[in-house]
Design an enzyme around this catalytic site. Sequence first.
Site, PDB file in Angstrom:
ATOM      1  N   SER A   1       0.810  -1.205   0.000  1.00  0.00           N
ATOM      2  CA  SER A   1       0.000   0.000   0.000  1.00  0.00           C
ATOM      3  C   SER A   1       0.852   1.269   0.000  1.00  0.00           C
ATOM      4  O   SER A   1       1.584   1.515  -0.944  1.00  0.00           O
ATOM      5  CB  SER A   1      -0.974  -0.041   1.180  1.00  0.00           C
ATOM      6  OG  SER A   1      -2.086   0.771   0.928  1.00  0.00           O
TER       7      SER A   1
ATOM      8  N   LYS B   1      -0.926  -4.124  -3.246  1.00  0.00           N
ATOM      9  CA  LYS B   1      -2.163  -3.457  -2.828  1.00  0.00           C
ATOM     10  C   LYS B   1      -2.116  -2.013  -3.312  1.00  0.00           C
ATOM     11  O   LYS B   1      -1.395  -1.193  -2.754  1.00  0.00           O
ATOM     12  CB  LYS B   1      -2.329  -3.499  -1.313  1.00  0.00           C
ATOM     13  CG  LYS B   1      -3.618  -2.819  -0.848  1.00  0.00           C
ATOM     14  CD  LYS B   1      -3.753  -2.876   0.658  1.00  0.00           C
ATOM     15  CE  LYS B   1      -5.063  -2.214   1.091  1.00  0.00           C
ATOM     16  NZ  LYS B   1      -5.081  -0.772   0.796  1.00  0.00           N
TER      17      LYS B   1
END
Length: 359
Positions: A272, A297
Site C-alpha cells: 500500500s 495493494k
Amino acid sequence: MVFGAVLLAGAATGAWGEPASDPRPPSSDSAVAGLPAGRDPAGAQLSRQQAEQLVSSSGDPWAAYYSPQAYADFTSGQYLGVGLSVDRAQDGSTDVSQVRAAGPAARAGVAVGDRLLHIDGIRADRLPVTEVVARLRGGPQGLPEGSTVALAVQRAGGPVRELVLRRTVLDAEEVTVDHPAPGIARIAVHGFTSGVAAQVRAAARGARGVLLDLRGSSGGLVEEAAGTAAVFLDGGPVGSYEARGVSRRLTAPPGGDTATPLVVLVDGGTMSAAELLAGALQDRCRAVLVGSRTFGKGSVQQPSRLADGSVLELTVGRYRTPAGRSPDGTGLAPDVPAQDPSGATELGLRVLAGLGTRG
C-alpha cells in the site's frame, strides 16, 4: 486519505494474507443504514452494528470500522494492545512474529516463535490474522486501557500456557534506525502514521548512504508516504490516485536530498503506502529496490467520520506511481532480487557500496 488502513501490527511477509480471490460483489445492502450504495457515509447516524454490517456487506476486502479511540491510535502512532505481532505460518498456524520489549506479552514470557492457539477462547487459526490483531487491541467494541485478553500459547515442544494479559497504550515505534556499516543509516519504516516523514528526514541527515527498509511495512497515511518520498526528491511527481472518480496528483516540494545514495529494501509484506513510496523512488531513478516482489495493494481507502466520531474506511479508488504503474494485484518487482530473504540487508549494503557513498 489512507493507503492501507491495516491494523498496526508489523505485517511481515505474508502476515495479512491475500484477500479472497472472489470477494462478494458490492451489495445493495449498503442501504442497510439508509445510505445509497456508493455514497460517502461521513456524518451518518450509524450504530456500531450498522457500521459493521455496512463493512461486511460491501464486498470490499479492505473496508474497516474503527471506534474513535482506535482511529486516533492508528493515526497518532500509538495503539492499545499487549505488545505482540503475529503471522500466519504456511501450515495455517498463528505464530508470534514480534514481541515488544517491556510490553505486557514480554513480561508474561511470550517469545517470538510461540504459537498462538486461542484468543479469548476462540481458535486463532480459524480467524483472519487481521481479526486476531483486532481482538488483541480490544476488538470492535473498543475495550479500554486496562481491559484483559486471555491467550493460550505454546512453545515448540512445550506445554500449553494460559495467560491473561492487560492491554496498555504502547508507542507504535514506526521508525527505527541502526547503522549496519560506518556512515550508513538503515531506516526501517513499519507504518505511516503522523510524523513519520519528519522522523525519516532526521534519521537520514548526515548519513553517507541510506538503506530505507520497507520490509513488512503495512501502509498508512498518504501524506506521510508522500512526505517520506519528498525527503529524497527535489520536487516533482510522487504519484497519483483516484478518489470517487476524481484524479489527484501527489507532488514533492523542492529541496529534498538527491545526493545521498539510497537503497530501498522490499518484500512481500511491503504494501500500500509503502509500495507508493517504493514505486515513486524507483520510477524517479532515485533508489535501487532490493529484495522480493511487494504485496500488490494499490487501493485507496477514504476515512469517513460518522456522527458519533467513529470512522469507516471504504475503498474509493486506485493509485499509480509517477510512471503510471499500478501495483494492484501484481506488486512491484525489485531491481535486484534477493534469492535469500535473510541476506537482503547484506545484499542492500553491497548495492549501496556499488553506488558509492556521499563524502
